[in-house]
Design an enzyme around this catalytic site. Sequence first.
Site, PDB file in Angstrom:
ATOM      1  N   SER A 163      10.717  -9.952  -2.253  1.00 33.80           N
ATOM      2  CA  SER A 163      10.873  -8.514  -2.456  1.00 33.80           C
ATOM      3  C   SER A 163      12.346  -7.950  -1.715  1.00 33.80           C
ATOM      4  O   SER A 163      13.262  -8.865  -1.525  1.00 33.80           O
ATOM      5  CB  SER A 163       9.716  -8.089  -1.262  1.00 33.80           C
ATOM      6  OG  SER A 163       9.800  -8.413  -0.156  1.00 33.80           O
ATOM      7  N   LYS A 164      12.236  -6.738  -1.597  1.00 30.59           N
ATOM      8  CA  LYS A 164      13.549  -6.099  -0.882  1.00 30.59           C
ATOM      9  C   LYS A 164      13.777  -6.565   0.377  1.00 30.59           C
ATOM     10  O   LYS A 164      15.052  -6.654   0.753  1.00 30.59           O
ATOM     11  CB  LYS A 164      13.145  -4.600  -0.841  1.00 30.59           C
ATOM     12  CG  LYS A 164      13.266  -4.063  -2.328  1.00 30.59           C
ATOM     13  CD  LYS A 164      13.107  -2.440  -2.087  1.00 30.59           C
ATOM     14  CE  LYS A 164      13.061  -1.644  -3.510  1.00 30.59           C
ATOM     15  NZ  LYS A 164      12.805  -0.269  -3.352  1.00 30.59           N
TER      16      LYS A 164
END
Length: 472
Positions: free
Chosen positions: A242-243
């Site tokens: 994810s980010k």
Amino acid sequence: MSMIRTRFAPSPTGYLHIGGARTALYSWLHTRRHGGRFVLRIEDTDRERSTPEAVNAILEGMSWLGLDYDEGPFYQTERFERYHEHLQHLLESGQAYYCYCTRERLERVRAEQQERKEKPRYDGRCRDLSGPPSDEVSDEPVVRFRTPLEGHVVINDGIRGKVKFDNSELDDLIIARSDGSPTYNFTVVIDDLEMGVTDVIRGDDHLNNTPRQVHLYHALGVEAPRFAHVPMILGEDGKRLSKRHGSVSVLQYRDEGYLPEALLNYLVRLGWSHGDQEVFSVDELIQLFDINDVNHSASTFNPSKLLWLNQQHIMGSDPAYIARHVAPFLSERGADPVAGPPLEEVVRAQQERAKTLVEMADNSLFFYKSPDSYDEKAAKKNLTEDTAAILEHCAHCFAGLPSWDRESIHGVVNESAQTFEVKMGKVAQPLRVAVTGTTVSPPIDVTLELLGRDEVVSRVNAAVEWVRAKAA
């Protein structure tokens, strides 16, 4: 077998991220290997979160990666009329029905089911009604699909093998919201049906949607496409990528100086292999990739391995190709790639030394811009009163050379070392600092040849003046 048609169908609520890019790559390679057609579809029905900027970022990311599509991009927001026609067909054939349950009732039913330790699901209250019930009626009914109550669905998944779902575990899916807008599971079936998609390759987070979609295909009187569900990508901490792992957009890797071929090479290896081979060209991948050989286990994203692969592709690529990619980075740093030595030759000199195009650009700036300062540690060691005489001697000899080539330059360095009774490194390194500002460059004869006689003499004389001014 009919022509293979795959699709990549991103939602423009964010940028093209690593997981999406790998799914697109697998679909693209599967199509290219079998001579099929690759379709790009933008699933933009989430109007609140979909943005033109995200659409552009997806298109730009696909273009940079070289994942060209044969048809599209198609936009779901332009296809509402087709969804409505199929919706009416299902309603008229009795395979879909209006559900008038209020949100409050549904929440109450769900809470009661959870209390009984049952799987939360719609209880089918409106399934066999001929009209609205007498109590707790919503003024804005949704449309539900009439899911078979018995039997099961078997998915022969191209990656996971045979996966079985009992229909008793599925409830009646909402296929149109109260405002009439179609839901994801409905639109994706209509799109894939009308676009002739034969093979659906997507993330395994969609696996649980598959039996619902298979039922919709059968209700519409067609066979479902073949499915292959790609396992997720994990960060190094074992959690879904994810980010927070720094994975924002594939364009981030472009901006950090990665080659598209290197990123594709890395992505394909997140779940697929061919013997012990690590480095692949795109043409090799098209010839070798088989979706059925993809591992069904999750893969871990390793930035160090990606960096290593990028270096391998930089080293193995045509210098002219690398030059085209590195030129924008030089321009961003205020250098004119045309006002200096041929960039292709600079690349040739730097290919073995750079892991990214950004690193290559940073290390090559001195070829196009005279250093405005010297690295403090390098200058303290190499630009001294003792070396000033050596540098002055070299500048004089360089100016008088009948030809400017590596052999002649090397001869001057060798002669200067003998004259001043020092090792060649005591000549080469001060020269390097004088012309580059640092202690890092290709071999000194290569560096000086590329810079050109006039530029070298000018920079060496400037370094001598700097030393003497500092000593004064």
